[in-house]
Design a protein around this motif. Structure first.
Motif, PDB file in Angstrom:
ATOM      1  N   GLU A   1       7.136 -39.400  11.062  1.00 55.65           N
ATOM      2  CA  GLU A   1       7.230 -40.565  11.961  1.00 55.65           C
ATOM      3  C   GLU A   1       8.429 -41.436  11.611  1.00 55.65           C
ATOM      4  OE1 GLU A   1       4.980 -40.586  14.281  1.00 55.65           O
ATOM      5  OE2 GLU A   1       3.928 -38.919  13.306  1.00 55.65           O
ATOM      6  N   GLY A   2       9.017 -41.251  10.433  1.00 55.96           N
ATOM      7  CA  GLY A   2      10.087 -42.136   9.949  1.00 55.96           C
ATOM      8  C   GLY A   2      11.460 -41.657  10.377  1.00 55.96           C
ATOM      9  N   PRO A   3      12.490 -41.987   9.569  1.00 53.75           N
ATOM     10  CA  PRO A   3      13.875 -41.668   9.943  1.00 53.75           C
ATOM     11  C   PRO A   3      14.107 -40.176  10.183  1.00 53.75           C
ATOM     12  CG  PRO A   3      13.769 -42.734   7.762  1.00 53.75           C
ATOM     13  CD  PRO A   3      12.380 -42.709   8.301  1.00 53.75           C
ATOM     14  N   TRP A   4      13.388 -39.341   9.435  1.00 53.69           N
ATOM     15  CA  TRP A   4      13.554 -37.882   9.593  1.00 53.69           C
ATOM     16  C   TRP A   4      13.228 -37.454  11.025  1.00 53.69           C
ATOM     17  CZ3 TRP A   4      16.049 -34.194   7.363  1.00 53.69           C
ATOM     18  CH2 TRP A   4      15.672 -32.867   7.503  1.00 53.69           C
ATOM     19  N   GLY A   5      12.116 -37.967  11.540  1.00 53.79           N
ATOM     20  CA  GLY A   5      11.689 -37.590  12.886  1.00 53.79           C
ATOM     21  C   GLY A   5      12.637 -38.099  13.967  1.00 53.79           C
ATOM     22  N   LYS A   6      13.419 -39.106  13.630  1.00 52.52           N
ATOM     23  CA  LYS A   6      14.317 -39.704  14.645  1.00 52.52           C
ATOM     24  C   LYS A   6      15.735 -39.140  14.567  1.00 52.52           C
ATOM     25  CE  LYS A   6      11.690 -44.007  14.794  1.00 52.52           C
ATOM     26  NZ  LYS A   6      10.707 -43.741  13.729  1.00 52.52           N
ATOM     27  N   MET A   7      16.008 -38.322  13.564  1.00 52.07           N
ATOM     28  CA  MET A   7      17.363 -37.780  13.397  1.00 52.07           C
ATOM     29  C   MET A   7      17.709 -36.771  14.482  1.00 52.07           C
ATOM     30  SD  MET A   7      18.203 -36.912   9.477  1.00 52.07           S
ATOM     31  CE  MET A   7      17.858 -38.205   8.314  1.00 52.07           C
ATOM     32  N   SER A   8      18.985 -36.752  14.865  1.00 52.66           N
ATOM     33  CA  SER A   8      19.440 -35.715  15.811  1.00 52.66           C
ATOM     34  C   SER A   8      19.569 -34.390  15.043  1.00 52.66           C
ATOM     35  CB  SER A   8      20.789 -36.096  16.407  1.00 52.66           C
ATOM     36  OG  SER A   8      21.758 -36.093  15.380  1.00 52.66           O
ATOM     37  N   VAL A   9      19.631 -33.307  15.790  1.00 52.43           N
ATOM     38  CA  VAL A   9      19.827 -31.987  15.172  1.00 52.43           C
ATOM     39  C   VAL A   9      21.115 -31.990  14.354  1.00 52.43           C
ATOM     40  CG1 VAL A   9      20.369 -29.591  15.704  1.00 52.43           C
ATOM     41  CG2 VAL A   9      18.531 -30.743  16.924  1.00 52.43           C
ATOM     42  N   GLU A  10      22.167 -32.629  14.891  1.00 49.30           N
ATOM     43  CA  GLU A  10      23.460 -32.644  14.187  1.00 49.30           C
ATOM     44  C   GLU A  10      23.336 -33.373  12.851  1.00 49.30           C
ATOM     45  OE1 GLU A  10      23.068 -33.161  17.416  1.00 49.30           O
ATOM     46  OE2 GLU A  10      24.094 -31.318  18.046  1.00 49.30           O
ATOM     47  N   GLU A  11      22.594 -34.474  12.832  1.00 45.63           N
ATOM     48  CA  GLU A  11      22.439 -35.227  11.573  1.00 45.63           C
ATOM     49  C   GLU A  11      21.668 -34.397  10.537  1.00 45.63           C
ATOM     50  OE1 GLU A  11      22.266 -39.888  12.982  1.00 45.63           O
ATOM     51  OE2 GLU A  11      20.596 -38.588  13.504  1.00 45.63           O
ATOM     52  N   ARG A  12      20.595 -33.754  11.010  1.00 42.45           N
ATOM     53  CA  ARG A  12      19.811 -32.916  10.076  1.00 42.45           C
ATOM     54  C   ARG A  12      20.667 -31.777   9.537  1.00 42.45           C
ATOM     55  NH1 ARG A  12      15.376 -32.784  13.841  1.00 42.45           N
ATOM     56  NH2 ARG A  12      15.881 -30.621  14.252  1.00 42.45           N
ATOM     57  N   SER A  13      21.400 -31.173  10.450  1.00 42.03           N
ATOM     58  CA  SER A  13      22.227 -30.035  10.068  1.00 42.03           C
ATOM     59  C   SER A  13      23.275 -30.454   9.028  1.00 42.03           C
ATOM     60  CB  SER A  13      22.871 -29.495  11.352  1.00 42.03           C
ATOM     61  OG  SER A  13      23.796 -28.542  11.064  1.00 42.03           O
ATOM     62  N   ALA A  14      23.875 -31.633   9.225  1.00 43.39           N
ATOM     63  CA  ALA A  14      24.888 -32.115   8.265  1.00 43.39           C
ATOM     64  C   ALA A  14      24.246 -32.336   6.892  1.00 43.39           C
ATOM     65  CB  ALA A  14      25.508 -33.409   8.777  1.00 43.39           C
ATOM     66  N   LEU A  15      23.017 -32.842   6.877  1.00 39.08           N
ATOM     67  CA  LEU A  15      22.331 -33.049   5.596  1.00 39.08           C
ATOM     68  C   LEU A  15      22.045 -31.717   4.891  1.00 39.08           C
ATOM     69  CD1 LEU A  15      19.709 -35.918   6.086  1.00 39.08           C
ATOM     70  CD2 LEU A  15      21.548 -35.810   4.397  1.00 39.08           C
ATOM     71  N   LEU A  16      21.688 -30.719   5.685  1.00 39.21           N
ATOM     72  CA  LEU A  16      21.394 -29.414   5.065  1.00 39.21           C
ATOM     73  C   LEU A  16      22.656 -28.791   4.466  1.00 39.21           C
ATOM     74  CD1 LEU A  16      18.687 -27.835   7.387  1.00 39.21           C
ATOM     75  CD2 LEU A  16      18.441 -29.326   5.421  1.00 39.21           C
ATOM     76  N   TYR A  17      23.800 -29.026   5.097  1.00 39.14           N
ATOM     77  CA  TYR A  17      25.053 -28.582   4.484  1.00 39.14           C
ATOM     78  C   TYR A  17      25.260 -29.259   3.134  1.00 39.14           C
ATOM     79  CZ  TYR A  17      27.452 -25.268   7.409  1.00 39.14           C
ATOM     80  OH  TYR A  17      27.816 -24.109   8.020  1.00 39.14           O
ATOM     81  N   LYS A  18      24.883 -30.544   3.079  1.00 38.24           N
ATOM     82  CA  LYS A  18      25.033 -31.261   1.795  1.00 38.24           C
ATOM     83  C   LYS A  18      24.088 -30.686   0.742  1.00 38.24           C
ATOM     84  CE  LYS A  18      26.643 -35.704   3.501  1.00 38.24           C
ATOM     85  NZ  LYS A  18      26.329 -37.107   3.727  1.00 38.24           N
ATOM     86  N   VAL A  19      22.889 -30.288   1.155  1.00 36.60           N
ATOM     87  CA  VAL A  19      21.956 -29.659   0.200  1.00 36.60           C
ATOM     88  C   VAL A  19      22.603 -28.407  -0.380  1.00 36.60           C
ATOM     89  CG1 VAL A  19      19.724 -28.492  -0.054  1.00 36.60           C
ATOM     90  CG2 VAL A  19      19.870 -30.565   1.328  1.00 36.60           C
ATOM     91  N   ALA A  20      23.183 -27.582   0.501  1.00 38.30           N
ATOM     92  CA  ALA A  20      23.835 -26.339   0.036  1.00 38.30           C
ATOM     93  C   ALA A  20      24.957 -26.672  -0.940  1.00 38.30           C
ATOM     94  CB  ALA A  20      24.371 -25.553   1.226  1.00 38.30           C
ATOM     95  N   ASP A  21      25.754 -27.684  -0.594  1.00 35.99           N
ATOM     96  CA  ASP A  21      26.893 -28.044  -1.469  1.00 35.99           C
ATOM     97  C   ASP A  21      26.404 -28.562  -2.820  1.00 35.99           C
ATOM     98  OD1 ASP A  21      28.584 -27.293   0.519  1.00 35.99           O
ATOM     99  OD2 ASP A  21      28.974 -29.321   1.248  1.00 35.99           O
ATOM    100  N   GLU A  22      25.306 -29.305  -2.797  1.00 33.18           N
ATOM    101  CA  GLU A  22      24.798 -29.867  -4.058  1.00 33.18           C
ATOM    102  C   GLU A  22      24.199 -28.750  -4.941  1.00 33.18           C
ATOM    103  OE1 GLU A  22      25.281 -32.746  -5.279  1.00 33.18           O
ATOM    104  OE2 GLU A  22      23.702 -33.104  -6.739  1.00 33.18           O
TER     105      GLU A  22
END
Ligand code: NAD
Length: 496
Positions: free
Chosen positions: A65-86
């Motif tokens: 219900e929080g910020p995660w649920g309100k994120m666009s696909v592009e925002e989520r996707s960018a975060l997942l790229y950061k997970v891979a990089d980290e």
């Protein structure tokens, strides 16, 4: 020293990761984790129960219900790229954690298992941006028509229950698509491999994945965190990799909840080697598919069928290669064979070595326990083992062993080998070796498995459907196929 693993009295503490924080169990229960290469204690692992699962479910529902649920696909996707990089930035930590948990050679972690963990996040970050859509112009009696289209929404809270044989790779194969699709997850890692799931909690925090999106509850299966997760009404779907009989227990546990499951289960995979194959390449591939990860690969080969004209030569070549495998310290560059995951699993594998003898097998090589010196003397080692001469009904020909061993049998015709490859309750994978491509296509179409390799093994394209038929699984994951499981399709019909 990481946040998740604190060093008190020289022992590492593996803690749960719930709602963005590391924590112990409410009753402070822990269990010991040992390195199977030398039996030394790796650390104490928090043992989760009802209270931890309840808290993780609450956190992951709130996160939807929080910020995660309100994120666009592009925002989520960018975060997942950061997970891979980290993960890549902390590569050495991940390699060390997985090596301590599994005792497998460092080279395998560095070249295969840890890079694949990072790659899983990138592939699904891309896939989710290209979701296929469908829409229909539907005729109506008044002539105005209607527009039907479908949208995809996240399933919700996904329970991810993992095995120990390639911990980061197999966990992220499920966590990455689940998050890419907007779900939240509760991971129950195997009790044998708490390390990389815990480290991934640090990664999630570091890159800004909101609290409650990725949760880890450590513990066991039956009557513990695993079973409690499968029974919780606040969990919307369960994705599981592990043994077939555990899959059956999970289905029963969640049956009243009418909940989606995705299962990647056991196998008894056949390799089919025709006489016209590239002999050396087929032997190389068989060495990998039988002995990689000490035979603890779901896609590995435990039954080899070799066309009679090359049978004796093939058995001799595989024997020679098996005898050059070198067990040893995971860090040593010369090590080419790791241990089994635990003493308990070693007992199981050795019981099959004994059964093969009792059933009259010819032991071509191995069949026992290697002698290792010094700190490795207490490890869960077994010898690479090859048998011939058993009937198709023998236990080691029909049952999944999950060790560095195989039975090799000769065959005389295409029809015969197809029948024998299919004579199993499992249907995960097979390999076919031949230079006759018409035959390769013909045989591949007739073997009832989820994935067939021709003149190769373990060549993976993460966009392809992955999963097993018969008792090797339910559903397919990989590329857009993962979206089928991790999203719910909603049809919207608009009268024009
Ligand atoms: P396992 O089934 O014993 O355990 C897997 C996970 O399930 C662990 O986290 C365990 O704690 C949990 N668990 C056990 N009982 C449970 C229960 N009643 N309820 C909920 N959770 C429970 O499997 P394993 O020994 O860890 O892994 C080896 C097996 O996994 C082999 O059979 C192998 O073929 C299979 N595997 C399959 C694939 C695939 O893609 N098909 C991949 C890897 C491994």
């Amino acid at each position: 020293m990481s946040n998740s693993a604190s060093n008190q009295s020289s022992t590492v503490q593996f803690r749960h990761f719930i709602d963005g924080s590391f924590c112990d169990s409410s009753d402070n229960r822990t269990f010991l984790k040992r390195n199977p290469a030398d039996n030394r204690i790796v650390g104490h692992v928090a043992e989760g129960g009802r209270s931890e699962i309840d808290r993780a479910v609450q956190a992951s529902r709130t996160a939807l219900e929080g910020p995660w649920g309100k994120m666009s696909v592009e925002e989520r996707s960018a975060l997942l790229y950061k997970v891979a990089d980290e993960i890549t930035r902390r590569f050495d930590d991940f390699v060390a954690a997985e090596m301590a948990d599994t005792g497998q050679p460092k080279s395998m972690m560095e070249h295969a298992f840890i890079p694949r963990g990072a790659a899983n996040f990138k592939i699904f970050a891309d896939v989710v941006k290209n979701v296929p859509n469908e829409s229909f112009q539907t005729p109506t009696p008044d002539g105005a028509g209607a527009l039907n289209y479908a949208i995809r929404v996240p399933k919700g809270v996904v329970g991810v229950i993992c095995p120990w044989n390639a911990p980061l790779l197999l966990m992220t194969w499920k966590v990455a698509p689940a998050l890419a699709c907007g779900n939240t997850v509760i991971v129950k890692p195997s009790e044998e491999t708490p390390g990389t799931a815990t480290l991934l909690g640090e990664v999630m925090s570091a890159v800004g994945i909101p609290d409650g999106v990725y949760n880890v509850v450590h513990g066991f299966g039956k009557d513990s965190a695993g079973e409690l997760l499968t029974q919780h009404p606040g969990v919307d779907a369960i994705t599981f990799t592990g043994e077939t009989r555990t899959g059956a227990a999970i289905m029963k546990a969640g049956a009243d909840l009418i909940r989606d499951v995705s299962f990647e289960l056991g196998g008894k995979n056949a390799g089919v080697i025709f006489a016209d194959c590239d002999f050396d390449a087929a032997v190389d591939s068989a060495v990998r598919s039988v002995f990689l990860n000490c035979g603890q690969v779901c896609l590995g080969t435990e039954r080899l069928y070799v066309e009679r004209p090359i049978f004796d030569r093939f058995v001799a070549a595989l024997k020679d290669r098996a005898e050059t495998l070198k067990p040893g310290h995971p860090e040593a560059k010369t090590t080419t064979l790791g241990p089994l995951i635990s003493q308990e699993h070693r007992n199981k594998v050795l019981s099959y070595y004994e059964k093969a003898r009792q059933e009259g097998a010819t032991v071509v090589t191995g069949g026992g326990v290697p002698k290792l010196e010094g700190e490795l003397a207490e490890g869960a080692w077994v010898e690479p083992t090859i048998w011939t001469g058993l009937p198709e009904t023998a236990a080691v020909v029909t049952e999944e062993i999950f060790g560095p061993c195989c039975h090799i049998a000769p065959f005389d015709s295409e029809e015969e080998v197809i029948r024998r490859a299919n004579a199993t309750e499992y249907g995960l994978s097979t390999t076919i070796w031949t230079k006759d491509l018409s035959r390769a296509h013909r045989v591949a179409a007739k073997i009832d498995v989820g994935i067939t390799w021709v003149n190769s093994w373990f060549l993976r394209d993460l966009r392809t459907p992955f999963g097993g038929s018969k008792q090797s699984g339910i559903g397919r994951e990989g590329g857009v196929h993962s979206l089928e499981f991790y999203t719910e399709l909603r049809n919207i019909c608009v009268k024009l």
